[in-house]
Design an enzyme around this catalytic site. Structure first.
Site, short mmCIF file in Angstrom:
data_model
loop_
_atom_site.label_atom_id
_atom_site.label_comp_id
_atom_site.label_asym_id
_atom_site.label_seq_id
_atom_site.Cartn_x
_atom_site.Cartn_y
_atom_site.Cartn_z
N THR A 132 63.51 24.33 150.98
CA THR A 132 64.87 24.86 150.91
C THR A 132 64.90 26.29 150.38
O THR A 132 64.00 26.70 149.62
CB THR A 132 65.71 23.96 149.98
OG1 THR A 132 66.96 24.58 149.73
CG2 THR A 132 65.03 23.72 148.63
N ASP A 133 65.96 27.02 150.72
CA ASP A 133 66.13 28.36 150.16
C ASP A 133 66.52 28.31 148.68
O ASP A 133 66.46 29.32 147.98
CB ASP A 133 67.17 29.15 150.96
CG ASP A 133 68.56 28.53 150.99
OD1 ASP A 133 68.76 27.42 150.44
OD2 ASP A 133 69.48 29.14 151.58
N GLU A 134 66.93 27.11 148.20
CA GLU A 134 67.40 27.02 146.81
C GLU A 134 66.31 27.31 145.79
O GLU A 134 66.59 27.59 144.64
CB GLU A 134 68.01 25.64 146.53
CG GLU A 134 69.17 25.34 147.43
CD GLU A 134 70.17 24.34 146.87
OE1 GLU A 134 70.06 23.98 145.69
OE2 GLU A 134 71.05 23.93 147.63
N TYR A 161 67.32 19.58 141.35
CA TYR A 161 66.90 19.45 142.76
C TYR A 161 66.00 20.61 143.16
O TYR A 161 64.88 20.40 143.65
CB TYR A 161 68.14 19.40 143.68
CG TYR A 161 67.80 19.69 145.13
CD1 TYR A 161 67.03 18.80 145.88
CD2 TYR A 161 68.24 20.86 145.76
CE1 TYR A 161 66.70 19.07 147.21
CE2 TYR A 161 67.91 21.14 147.08
CZ TYR A 161 67.14 20.24 147.80
OH TYR A 161 66.81 20.51 149.11
N LYS A 166 62.00 20.70 144.22
CA LYS A 166 61.50 21.22 145.51
C LYS A 166 60.51 22.36 145.27
O LYS A 166 59.50 22.48 145.97
CB LYS A 166 62.67 21.70 146.39
CG LYS A 166 63.57 20.60 146.92
CD LYS A 166 62.88 19.63 147.88
CE LYS A 166 62.56 20.20 149.23
NZ LYS A 166 62.06 19.16 150.17
#
Ligand code: NAD
Ligand code: DAU
Length: 363
Positions: free
Chosen positions: A135-137, A161, A165
């Site tokens: 993810t970009d997060e 989260y 990741k």
């Protein structure tokens, strides 16, 4: 080594879109390993019923024995790893499952992939791929004037989260650098489209609007996300799997930076057009600003220049065409949403597979 691939999390939102597209496109056999958490729904794969190129296995990626057995029975040429706990709000309420599945589960898959690879000859080892969907997060939050995330942006995860990741991304990187496993990592922006679990922003807004319920927008509604139609994401993953350079990471995005308020207003406008409710007026009247998400990242933006230049991937959908398709899909498939909201599909899963995650449909 065979031509089959192992997909993890293939009964979830993006995984099920990927598996259906892969098989529709004439792809090889898929061994689909999914625990069927609240987010996994075999109904997402209904179009593959009876198709012998799709083998569904209910199981946990943290269960080493199951993972080992799949590698040794099916001798795949690749793993495409979607399985994760994926909802930021749930990670704030209960982070443990996120560490377990996202970090320990990814570690388990890497260990078993490596051990399997060591049984392959040199050319097969060279051909094998472990594609990790991320993810970009992991890059954290941008200010309004900051450049978009590139593959060189330092990691700065802010939620349990995104931290989990990020941990999994680092493990994947380490297994390439230390052991030479042929890994690929993709970091993608917010997806939307068919089969997204109805607690995520866009499907939640559609189902609440149709039920005449408030449309909750966190904080001031000015948080920015980059939105990508899920079919485009799945195509990007296929391109990276076939042409990506082992050990590399690729950012994937839709070039569609929107505030949450703009997203919700777009959904309302489409519903006003496609499912007008003259007695109640515009769906916009249901918009309600609510308490903000703790630690809410302000802005994400993706620089997808690397995948465009190296692998010639570009999204096909604009925000306008993709959102129209998405809203049309949810209108045409309200029974799908209702089944989830009513809990019916969970009862069906328990009847079909039993309540223990280790029970398998087929192995
Ligand atoms: P999702 O929550 O809809 O689906 C996750 C799937 O993984 C479910 O089918 C669930 O049953 C399965 N799963 C969970 N824990 C498991 C375990 N321990 N063992 C086996 N299966 C398990 O998620 P999604 O939105 O489809 O996201 C898929 C992947 O893509 C995730 O890794 C996520 O981090 C990443 N991602 C998502 C987005 C997005 O916008 N949704 C964007 C970028 C990256
Ligand atoms: O950026 C990629 C990420 O996008 C993925 O890694 C995650 O798995 C995926 O869930 C998604 O994370 P977000 O937190 O951005 O998605 P969500 O749909 O939960 O929220 C989108 C934005 O909308 C976010 O800024 C929070 C806001 N929001 C969300 C909900 C559920 C609201 O304002 N109201 C809501 O009710």
């Amino acid at each position: 080594m065979h031509d089959s691939i192992i997909v993890t999390g293939g009964a979830g939102f993006i995984g099920s879109n990927f598996v259906c597209q892969w098989i529709d496109g004439g792809g090889s056999q898929v061994i689909n390993l999914d625990k069927l958490t609240y987010a996994g729904n075999p109904g997402n794969l209904a179009e593959l019923d009876g198709n012998d190129r799709h083998l569904f296995v209910r199981g946990d990626i943290c269960d080493r024995a199951v993972v080992k057995e799949l590698f040794s029975n099916y001798r795949p040429r690749a793993v495409v790893h979607f399985a994760a706990e994926s909802h930021v709000d749930r990670s704030i309420l209960g982070p443990e499952e996120f560490i377990q599945t996202n970090v320990f589960g990814t570690f388990t898959l890497l260990e078993e992939a490596l051990s399997y690879c060591r049984t392959l000859d040199a050319s097969e080892q060279d051909r094998f791929r472990f594609l990790h969907v991320s993810t970009d997060e992991v890059y954290g939050s941008l200010g309004s004037g900051n450049p978009a995330f590139s593959e060189q942006t330092p990691y700065s995860p802010n939620s349990p989260y995104s931290a989990s990741k990020a941990g999994s991304d680092h493990l994947v990187r380490a297994y390439h650098h230390t052991y030479g496993l042929k890994t690929l990592t993709t970091n993608c922006s917010n997806n939307y489209g068919p089969f997204q679990f109805p607690e995520k922003l866009i499907p939640l807004i559609i189902s609440n609007a149709l039920a005449g319920k408030p449309l909750p927008i966190y904080g001031d509604g000015q948080n920015v996300r980059d939105w990508l139609f899920v079919v485009d994401h799945c195509e990007a993953i296929r391109v990276v799997l076939e042409k990506g350079r082992p050990g590399e990471t690729y950012n994937i995005g839709g070039n569609n930076e929107k505030t949450n308020l703009q997203v919700v207003e777009t959904v309302c406008s489409l519903l006003d057009e496609l499912r007008p409710n003259p007695a109640a007026g515009s769906y916009r009247s249901l918009i309600t600003f609510v308490k903000d998400r703790p630690g809410h990242d302000r802005r994400y933006a993706i620089d997808a220049g690397k995948i465009a230049q190296e692998l010639a991937w570009h999204p096909r959908e604009t925000f306008e065409t993709g959102m129209r398709k998405a809203v049309e899909w949810y209108l045409a498939n309200q029974a799908w949403t209702q089944q989830i909201l009513s809990g019916d599909y969970k009862h069906w899963i328990e009847k079909q597979y039993g309540s223990t995650p280790r029970q398998r449909a087929k192995l």
